[in-house]
Design a protein around this motif. Structure first.
Motif, PDB file in Angstrom:
ATOM      1  N   VAL A  75       0.842  -1.196   0.000  1.00  0.00           N
ATOM      2  CA  VAL A  75       0.000   0.000   0.000  1.00  0.00           C
ATOM      3  C   VAL A  75       0.876   1.245   0.000  1.00  0.00           C
ATOM      4  CG1 VAL A  75      -1.611   1.356   1.421  1.00  0.00           C
ATOM      5  CG2 VAL A  75      -2.033  -1.077   1.051  1.00  0.00           C
ATOM      6  N   GLU A  76       1.918   1.263   0.833  1.00  0.00           N
ATOM      7  CA  GLU A  76       2.818   2.421   0.881  1.00  0.00           C
ATOM      8  C   GLU A  76       3.472   2.659  -0.477  1.00  0.00           C
ATOM      9  OE1 GLU A  76       5.542   1.742   4.087  1.00  0.00           O
ATOM     10  OE2 GLU A  76       4.038   2.181   5.619  1.00  0.00           O
ATOM     11  N   GLU A  77       3.882   1.583  -1.130  1.00  0.00           N
ATOM     12  CA  GLU A  77       4.509   1.726  -2.449  1.00  0.00           C
ATOM     13  C   GLU A  77       3.507   2.257  -3.467  1.00  0.00           C
ATOM     14  OE1 GLU A  77       6.106  -2.192  -3.048  1.00  0.00           O
ATOM     15  OE2 GLU A  77       7.959  -1.717  -1.979  1.00  0.00           O
ATOM     16  N   LEU A  78       2.276   1.780  -3.392  1.00  0.00           N
ATOM     17  CA  LEU A  78       1.246   2.263  -4.313  1.00  0.00           C
ATOM     18  C   LEU A  78       0.936   3.737  -4.051  1.00  0.00           C
ATOM     19  CD1 LEU A  78      -0.624   1.575  -6.622  1.00  0.00           C
ATOM     20  CD2 LEU A  78      -2.243   0.634  -4.977  1.00  0.00           C
ATOM     21  N   LEU A  79       0.887   4.127  -2.771  1.00  0.00           N
ATOM     22  CA  LEU A  79       0.653   5.538  -2.448  1.00  0.00           C
ATOM     23  C   LEU A  79       1.804   6.415  -2.947  1.00  0.00           C
ATOM     24  CD1 LEU A  79      -0.825   5.137   1.135  1.00  0.00           C
ATOM     25  CD2 LEU A  79      -2.043   6.008  -0.881  1.00  0.00           C
ATOM     26  N   ASP A  80       3.036   5.919  -2.842  1.00  0.00           N
ATOM     27  CA  ASP A  80       4.184   6.659  -3.385  1.00  0.00           C
ATOM     28  C   ASP A  80       4.051   6.811  -4.895  1.00  0.00           C
ATOM     29  OD1 ASP A  80       5.376   7.028  -0.914  1.00  0.00           O
ATOM     30  OD2 ASP A  80       6.744   5.323  -1.127  1.00  0.00           O
ATOM     31  N   LYS A  81       3.609   5.752  -5.552  1.00  0.00           N
ATOM     32  CA  LYS A  81       3.411   5.803  -7.008  1.00  0.00           C
ATOM     33  C   LYS A  81       2.321   6.823  -7.349  1.00  0.00           C
ATOM     34  CE  LYS A  81       2.045   2.907 -10.892  1.00  0.00           C
ATOM     35  NZ  LYS A  81       1.479   1.624 -11.291  1.00  0.00           N
ATOM     36  N   SER A  85       2.603  10.178  -9.574  1.00  0.00           N
ATOM     37  CA  SER A  85       1.687  10.375 -10.710  1.00  0.00           C
ATOM     38  C   SER A  85       1.001  11.729 -10.644  1.00  0.00           C
ATOM     39  CB  SER A  85       0.626   9.271 -10.733  1.00  0.00           C
ATOM     40  OG  SER A  85       1.206   8.021 -10.974  1.00  0.00           O
ATOM     41  N   LEU A  86       0.681  12.164  -9.436  1.00  0.00           N
ATOM     42  CA  LEU A  86       0.023  13.468  -9.294  1.00  0.00           C
ATOM     43  C   LEU A  86       0.942  14.603  -9.734  1.00  0.00           C
ATOM     44  CD1 LEU A  86      -1.847  13.040  -5.902  1.00  0.00           C
ATOM     45  CD2 LEU A  86      -2.876  13.280  -8.173  1.00  0.00           C
ATOM     46  N   HIS A  87       2.243  14.432  -9.568  1.00  0.00           N
ATOM     47  CA  HIS A  87       3.200  15.466  -9.951  1.00  0.00           C
ATOM     48  C   HIS A  87       3.439  15.511 -11.462  1.00  0.00           C
ATOM     49  CE1 HIS A  87       4.151  16.703  -5.912  1.00  0.00           C
ATOM     50  NE2 HIS A  87       4.247  15.435  -5.560  1.00  0.00           N
ATOM     51  N   SER A  88       3.007  14.479 -12.160  1.00  0.00           N
ATOM     52  CA  SER A  88       3.202  14.486 -13.616  1.00  0.00           C
ATOM     53  C   SER A  88       2.028  15.149 -14.326  1.00  0.00           C
ATOM     54  CB  SER A  88       3.404  13.046 -14.123  1.00  0.00           C
ATOM     55  OG  SER A  88       2.217  12.306 -13.936  1.00  0.00           O
ATOM     56  N   THR A  89       1.267  15.919 -13.594  1.00  0.00           N
ATOM     57  CA  THR A  89       0.117  16.685 -14.099  1.00  0.00           C
ATOM     58  C   THR A  89      -0.811  15.869 -14.998  1.00  0.00           C
ATOM     59  OG1 THR A  89       1.409  17.578 -15.935  1.00  0.00           O
ATOM     60  CG2 THR A  89       1.286  18.924 -13.917  1.00  0.00           C
ATOM     61  N   GLU A  93      -9.515  14.158 -14.599  1.00  0.00           N
ATOM     62  CA  GLU A  93     -10.166  12.872 -14.345  1.00  0.00           C
ATOM     63  C   GLU A  93      -9.176  11.862 -13.756  1.00  0.00           C
ATOM     64  OE1 GLU A  93     -10.307  14.409 -17.401  1.00  0.00           O
ATOM     65  OE2 GLU A  93     -12.327  15.243 -17.161  1.00  0.00           O
ATOM     66  N   GLU A  94      -7.960  11.843 -14.312  1.00  0.00           N
ATOM     67  CA  GLU A  94      -6.931  10.937 -13.790  1.00  0.00           C
ATOM     68  C   GLU A  94      -6.540  11.339 -12.369  1.00  0.00           C
ATOM     69  OE1 GLU A  94      -4.486   9.724 -17.839  1.00  0.00           O
ATOM     70  OE2 GLU A  94      -4.072  11.660 -16.878  1.00  0.00           O
ATOM     71  N   ARG A  95      -6.430  12.622 -12.146  1.00  0.00           N
ATOM     72  CA  ARG A  95      -6.085  13.128 -10.811  1.00  0.00           C
ATOM     73  C   ARG A  95      -7.155  12.707  -9.799  1.00  0.00           C
ATOM     74  NH1 ARG A  95      -2.584  16.735  -8.947  1.00  0.00           N
ATOM     75  NH2 ARG A  95      -3.131  18.040  -7.187  1.00  0.00           N
ATOM     76  N   SER A 102      -6.262   6.630  -3.542  1.00  0.00           N
ATOM     77  CA  SER A 102      -5.434   6.903  -2.370  1.00  0.00           C
ATOM     78  C   SER A 102      -6.297   7.002  -1.114  1.00  0.00           C
ATOM     79  CB  SER A 102      -4.642   8.201  -2.550  1.00  0.00           C
ATOM     80  OG  SER A 102      -3.727   8.083  -3.611  1.00  0.00           O
ATOM     81  N   LEU A 103      -7.422   7.658  -1.239  1.00  0.00           N
ATOM     82  CA  LEU A 103      -8.350   7.788  -0.115  1.00  0.00           C
ATOM     83  C   LEU A 103      -8.784   6.419   0.395  1.00  0.00           C
ATOM     84  CD1 LEU A 103     -10.244   9.738   1.573  1.00  0.00           C
ATOM     85  CD2 LEU A 103     -11.968   9.162  -0.153  1.00  0.00           C
TER      86      LEU A 103
END
Length: 142
Positions: A75-81, A85-89, A93-95, A102-103
């Motif tokens: 889960v931690e690794e997925l949250l890091d991913k 991903s959020l930083h790659s704009t 819809e994807e955001r 994540s929630l």
């Protein structure tokens, strides 16, 4: 300056575990396959040793089973991913999908921790009650 990889012996000394524990955690997939020397000896980088420290804290502090720890690390690794991903704009819809996922992941982790805490509080209450009875018995003997 490049960081030096650590041998099994160095990691064992730092963490206070056995070599078998390190090998077992690798077999279970709790840590990634580690680099090896030409002679086949394992070498651990600092990130892997820190991951081992986190595993040992979870096991010791929360009493988690290794399978629970493996799930939590995933889960931690997925949250890091998701964070990356959020930083790659992505598109809005994807955001939204990333944030929603994540929630749900975080809610699940919090529920599991709350359940563990509830169980520990129940156990504590039982021991507290027994302690009170022993104190009362002692007071009655004086």
């Amino acid at each position: 300056m490049a960081q030096m990889d650590m041998t099994v012996e160095m990691v064992v000394q730092r963490l206070g575990v056995t070599p078998r524990t390190l090998h077992y955690y690798e077999e279970l997939g709790l840590i990634p396959d580690v680099r090896r020397t030409a002679g086949g000896h394992r070498l651990y980088d600092e990130a892997t040793v820190q991951r081992l420290e986190r595993i040992l804290r979870l096991k010791g502090m929360l009493g988690y089973r290794l399978q629970d720890i493996k799930q939590l690390i995933c889960v931690e690794e997925l949250l890091d991913k998701h964070r990356r991903s959020l930083h790659s704009t992505p598109t809005p819809e994807e955001r939204l999908a990333i944030l929603d996922d994540s929630l749900h992941l975080l809610e699940d982790v919090v529920k599991k921790i709350d359940s563990k805490i509830e169980g520990l509080m129940h156990l504590r209450a039982n021991y507290q009650e027994r302690l009170q009875r022993v104190r009362q018995s002692l007071d009655g003997q004086k």
